[in-house]
Write a protein that holds these residues in place. Structure first.
Motif, PDB file in Angstrom:
ATOM      1  N   MET A   1       0.853  -1.195   0.000  1.00 35.02           N
ATOM      2  CA  MET A   1       0.000   0.000   0.000  1.00 35.02           C
ATOM      3  C   MET A   1       0.883   1.237   0.000  1.00 35.02           C
ATOM      4  O   MET A   1       1.866   1.311   0.720  1.00 35.02           O
ATOM      5  CB  MET A   1      -0.914  -0.010   1.233  1.00 35.02           C
ATOM      6  CG  MET A   1      -1.858   1.193   1.297  1.00 35.02           C
ATOM      7  SD  MET A   1      -2.886   1.169   2.784  1.00 35.02           S
ATOM      8  CE  MET A   1      -3.898  -0.263   2.440  1.00 35.02           C
ATOM      9  N   SER A   2       0.538   2.225  -0.805  1.00 36.80           N
ATOM     10  CA  SER A   2       1.309   3.468  -0.860  1.00 36.80           C
ATOM     11  C   SER A   2       1.102   4.268   0.421  1.00 36.80           C
ATOM     12  O   SER A   2       0.113   4.100   1.131  1.00 36.80           O
ATOM     13  CB  SER A   2       0.887   4.301  -2.073  1.00 36.80           C
ATOM     14  OG  SER A   2      -0.483   4.662  -1.977  1.00 36.80           O
ATOM     15  N   GLU A   3       2.062   5.145   0.700  1.00 37.36           N
ATOM     16  CA  GLU A   3       2.018   5.955   1.904  1.00 37.36           C
ATOM     17  C   GLU A   3       2.149   7.431   1.557  1.00 37.36           C
ATOM     18  O   GLU A   3       2.599   7.792   0.479  1.00 37.36           O
ATOM     19  CB  GLU A   3       3.161   5.572   2.850  1.00 37.36           C
ATOM     20  CG  GLU A   3       3.084   4.172   3.418  1.00 37.36           C
ATOM     21  CD  GLU A   3       4.263   3.888   4.329  1.00 37.36           C
ATOM     22  OE1 GLU A   3       4.053   3.244   5.378  1.00 37.36           O
ATOM     23  OE2 GLU A   3       5.388   4.301   3.985  1.00 37.36           O
ATOM     24  N   ASN A   4       1.738   8.270   2.499  1.00 43.61           N
ATOM     25  CA  ASN A   4       1.978   9.699   2.418  1.00 43.61           C
ATOM     26  C   ASN A   4       3.207  10.023   3.257  1.00 43.61           C
ATOM     27  O   ASN A   4       3.381   9.469   4.342  1.00 43.61           O
ATOM     28  CB  ASN A   4       0.776  10.475   2.971  1.00 43.61           C
ATOM     29  CG  ASN A   4      -0.509  10.159   2.237  1.00 43.61           C
ATOM     30  OD1 ASN A   4      -0.661  10.504   1.086  1.00 43.61           O
ATOM     31  ND2 ASN A   4      -1.433   9.486   2.915  1.00 43.61           N
TER      32      ASN A   4
ATOM     33  N   SER B   1       2.120   8.227   6.690  1.00 47.50           N
ATOM     34  CA  SER B   1       0.764   7.846   7.074  1.00 47.50           C
ATOM     35  C   SER B   1       0.159   6.996   5.967  1.00 47.50           C
ATOM     36  O   SER B   1       0.602   7.060   4.816  1.00 47.50           O
ATOM     37  CB  SER B   1      -0.094   9.097   7.309  1.00 47.50           C
ATOM     38  OG  SER B   1      -0.230   9.862   6.122  1.00 47.50           O
ATOM     39  N   PRO B   2      -0.838   6.176   6.290  1.00 48.62           N
ATOM     40  CA  PRO B   2      -1.463   5.330   5.268  1.00 48.62           C
ATOM     41  C   PRO B   2      -2.030   6.139   4.114  1.00 48.62           C
ATOM     42  O   PRO B   2      -2.285   7.351   4.242  1.00 48.62           O
ATOM     43  CB  PRO B   2      -2.579   4.626   6.050  1.00 48.62           C
ATOM     44  CG  PRO B   2      -2.137   4.671   7.480  1.00 48.62           C
ATOM     45  CD  PRO B   2      -1.406   5.973   7.633  1.00 48.62           C
ATOM     46  N   ALA B   3      -2.226   5.491   3.000  1.00 51.19           N
ATOM     47  CA  ALA B   3      -2.687   6.175   1.788  1.00 51.19           C
ATOM     48  C   ALA B   3      -3.991   6.930   2.005  1.00 51.19           C
ATOM     49  O   ALA B   3      -4.219   7.979   1.409  1.00 51.19           O
ATOM     50  CB  ALA B   3      -2.837   5.164   0.656  1.00 51.19           C
ATOM     51  N   ASP B   4      -4.871   6.395   2.876  1.00 46.37           N
ATOM     52  CA  ASP B   4      -6.162   7.051   3.103  1.00 46.37           C
ATOM     53  C   ASP B   4      -6.097   8.106   4.202  1.00 46.37           C
ATOM     54  O   ASP B   4      -7.131   8.644   4.613  1.00 46.37           O
ATOM     55  CB  ASP B   4      -7.228   6.008   3.442  1.00 46.37           C
ATOM     56  CG  ASP B   4      -6.884   5.190   4.674  1.00 46.37           C
ATOM     57  OD1 ASP B   4      -5.746   5.321   5.177  1.00 46.37           O
ATOM     58  OD2 ASP B   4      -7.741   4.420   5.135  1.00 46.37           O
ATOM     59  N   ALA B   5      -4.899   8.391   4.706  1.00 46.85           N
ATOM     60  CA  ALA B   5      -4.737   9.419   5.741  1.00 46.85           C
ATOM     61  C   ALA B   5      -3.755  10.463   5.230  1.00 46.85           C
ATOM     62  O   ALA B   5      -2.628  10.580   5.710  1.00 46.85           O
ATOM     63  CB  ALA B   5      -4.248   8.802   7.048  1.00 46.85           C
ATOM     64  N   GLY B   6      -4.193  11.220   4.226  1.00 47.75           N
ATOM     65  CA  GLY B   6      -3.355  12.242   3.627  1.00 47.75           C
ATOM     66  C   GLY B   6      -3.383  13.545   4.394  1.00 47.75           C
ATOM     67  O   GLY B   6      -3.829  13.611   5.545  1.00 47.75           O
TER      68      GLY B   6
ATOM     69  N   ALA C   1      -6.744  14.690   5.905  1.00 45.65           N
ATOM     70  CA  ALA C   1      -7.137  13.877   7.057  1.00 45.65           C
ATOM     71  C   ALA C   1      -6.336  14.265   8.297  1.00 45.65           C
ATOM     72  O   ALA C   1      -6.877  14.324   9.408  1.00 45.65           O
ATOM     73  CB  ALA C   1      -6.943  12.396   6.748  1.00 45.65           C
TER      74      ALA C   1
END
Length: 284
Positions: free
Chosen positions: A1-4, A55-60, A63
């Protein structure tokens, strides 16, 4: 999974619980802190902090901002969040002496300086060939007594159209107007070929030679309406001797200037510099 990959910078009046409040929210988002620096200025009571984290991809970025709102309101923080996946865009301004500009371009080319040059602006035409070789837009804006305001308006237009985050005066031998310095406050870095606050203004190496100094240096600072008195980001010196001429000091100075400016730009684009009144906090 990609990260920020993000950097949070904050400042506020110091009091217990600041670090805990911020890091707790980041942990809830699944963030992993890679680097953390903090400083308490006991004279002013101000607290400064820089946190680099993934941070996880859905926590940009959005967020993170939402998650931190309660802490920001509680401690009345000033915050910025930078996304390190995006290279900041810079405009380089230069006159005839191009050594500092060439060093910046080289450090960008080899990947040490994570930035993109959006344009090169000069009051002379000497650097056009370098810009063309690097495939960078070049703008020749000659400055005289009668057109300074007009040329500065063109500069502002270039900054706006390119989306530049920073203007770098790489031995640009023109003084920006008070209006321009104010409008771009905190977004213009200058290299002064002297170890400020000594030897301000023109020909500082010749001033230093006349005084028989045994150290010369260079200073990178933010530009303000007060000439050569903006918040200092970085300085370096080199020893010199009585046997050296003014031209020898200039030659030694070229190397110092290039190094100091490149480091200052790097610190700025990596969100390592925080303004603290007339000074800076630099998390190098």
């Amino acid at each position: 999974m990609s990260e920020n990959t993000l950097v949070l910078c904050l400042s506020c009046m110091d009091r217990p619980g600041i670090v805990a409040a911020v890091t707790t929210e980041l942990a809830e988002l699944g963030a992993n802190i890679a680097e953390s620096n903090q400083f308490w200025d006991r004279q002013t009571g101000q607290f400064f902090m820089r946190i680099a984290f993934t941070s996880p991809a859905d926590a940009g970025r959005d967020a993170v901002e939402r998650a931190l709102r309660p802490a920001i309101a509680r401690f009345e923080m000033k915050t910025t969040i930078a996304d390190l996946s995006r290279k900041p865009r810079i405009v380089i301004m230069v006159s005839k002496f191009d050594h500092a500009m060439l060093h910046l371009l080289y450090q960008i080319r080899v990947g040490w300086l994570g930035a993109e040059v959006a344009a090169i602006v000069s009051n002379h035409d000497d650097s056009r060939g370098i810009a063309e070789y690097e495939n960078i837009a070049f703008h020749h804006l000659p400055v005289g007594r009668d057109n300074k305001t007009e040329q500065e308006e063109k500069l502002l237009q270039i900054v706006q159209e390119t989306g530049a985050d920073l203007v770098v005066l790489a031995r640009y031998m023109q003084i920006l107007s008070n209006r321009m310095s104010t409008r771009l406050f905190g977004k213009v870095i200058n290299i002064h070929h002297s170890f400020l606050p000594s030897f301000k203004g023109a020909k500082p190496y010749h001033q230093a030679h006349a005084r028989g100094v045994k150290l010369i240096g260079a200073t990178a600072h933010y530009v303000t309406p007060d000439l050569d008195e903006g918040p200092i980001i970085g300085q370096e010196t080199e020893p010199v001797t009585h046997a050296m001429s003014a031209d020898d000091l200039v030659a030694v100075g070229r190397d110092i200037e290039s190094r100091v400016l490149a480091k200052a730009v790097k610190y700025h684009v990596e969100s390592r510099v925080m303004l603290n009144g007339s000074k800076t906090v630099v998390f190098a």
